[in-house]
Scaffold this active site. Structure first.
Site, PDB file in Angstrom:
ATOM      1  N   GLY A 134       9.441  -2.627  -3.694  1.00 39.12           N
ATOM      2  CA  GLY A 134       9.317  -4.028  -3.313  1.00 39.12           C
ATOM      3  C   GLY A 134       7.852  -4.383  -3.159  1.00 39.12           C
ATOM      4  CG  ASP A 167      15.541  -9.961   2.810  1.00 41.26           C
ATOM      5  OD1 ASP A 167      15.755 -10.281   3.982  1.00 41.26           O
ATOM      6  OD2 ASP A 167      15.966 -10.622   1.836  1.00 41.26           O
ATOM      7  CB  THR A 202       0.924  -6.646   1.693  1.00 42.78           C
ATOM      8  OG1 THR A 202       1.190  -6.817   3.089  1.00 42.78           O
ATOM      9  CG2 THR A 202       1.118  -5.184   1.314  1.00 42.78           C
ATOM     10  CD  GLU A 203       1.125 -13.933  -0.578  1.00 36.95           C
ATOM     11  OE1 GLU A 203       2.343 -13.740  -0.778  1.00 36.95           O
ATOM     12  OE2 GLU A 203       0.439 -14.702  -1.271  1.00 36.95           O
TER      13      GLU A 203
END
Length: 250
Positions: A68, A147, A222-223
């Protein structure tokens, strides 16, 4: 270098793809059927497509998997931190995986000799991990800001679960490490509990965490991590090592 223009998906100043052209939903349903090619076994993975400057003149294998991988922030950071290690990002969303592909290709052009060790595949990691990696092949796996699937009926969709940890333990070599991080406390507790209760994993010590340069990237590369930092939010990490079961060592 990619062509530029009014509607170009690439930045004129950096030559990198512009993220706004590759936006997608934050997460996808991992239980839905998606259509993309899947190798029937690890031996059918064509490394020359992913690492053309390295293969076919090498016997190296992928050692890091960013599951992911999102827009590839961690993958890009790891590529220069471990330049001799092959790594792959695995992403289900079509537009996002295409962005990571274009990002890596652009970085290779702009930085000759660098980023040749990183690539990305569009795939469903919850279904096809064994199709890509042999037993004990990987030394690191990353699950960053997955998620949370808040509803209890959807917990089966979570990328960390007792069942899936069996598969991850299969492709991780002994001593290999799983890195997880989230900004959702309940999910953090869930992932830590799954790992803590699995017989093939043990937590890294505080001293080991402090000495591992990768741990520092979990919340910054990461963003999603950068967004949490801007909002002064909390993160919850669980970093565990693949071990041999106690009964096999006694």
């Amino acid at each position: 270098m990619p062509e530029t223009g009014v509607k170009s998906t690439f930045s004129k100043s950096t030559g990198l793809p512009r993220k706004r052209f590759y936006r997608a939903r934050a997460h996808s349903n991992p239980l839905s059927d998606s259509h993309f090619p899947v190798p029937i076994s690890p031996s059918h993975v064509d490394y020359s497509i992913h690492f053309p400057q390295i293969f076919p003149d090498s016997s190296k294998k992928i050692q890091f998997a960013d599951v992911g991988c999102g827009f590839g922030g961690l993958l890009i950071s790891l590529a220069t931190l471990f330049p001799e290690t092959l790594m792959v990002g695995m992403e289900l969303r079509d537009k996002v995986s295409e962005y990571v592909k274009e990002r890596i290709l652009s970085l290779r052009v702009a930085n000759p000799g660098q980023y040749q060790n990183a690539s990305v595949v569009r795939t469903n990691s919850m279904k096809y991990i064994p199709n890509y990696f042999e037993k004990g092949q990987l030394s690191k796996m990353f699950f960053l800001f997955p998620d949370p699937h808040f509803k209890e009926k959807n917990h089966r969709r979570r990328v960390i679960s007792p069942f899936l940890l069996d598969e991850y333990a299969y492709v991780l070599g002994v001593g290999g490490i799983i890195y997880t991080i989230t900004d959702v406390e309940e999910l953090g507790d869930w992932m830590k509990s799954c790992l803590e209760n699995h017989p093939l994993f043990e937590a890294l010590t505080e001293k080991e965490l402090e000495a591992d340069p990768v741990v520092k990237l979990l919340s910054s590369a990461t963003e999603e991590g950068q967004k949490v930092a801007r909002n002064e939010g909390q993160t919850f990490q669980a970093v565990y090592r693949r071990i041999v079961p106690t009964e096999q060592t006694s």
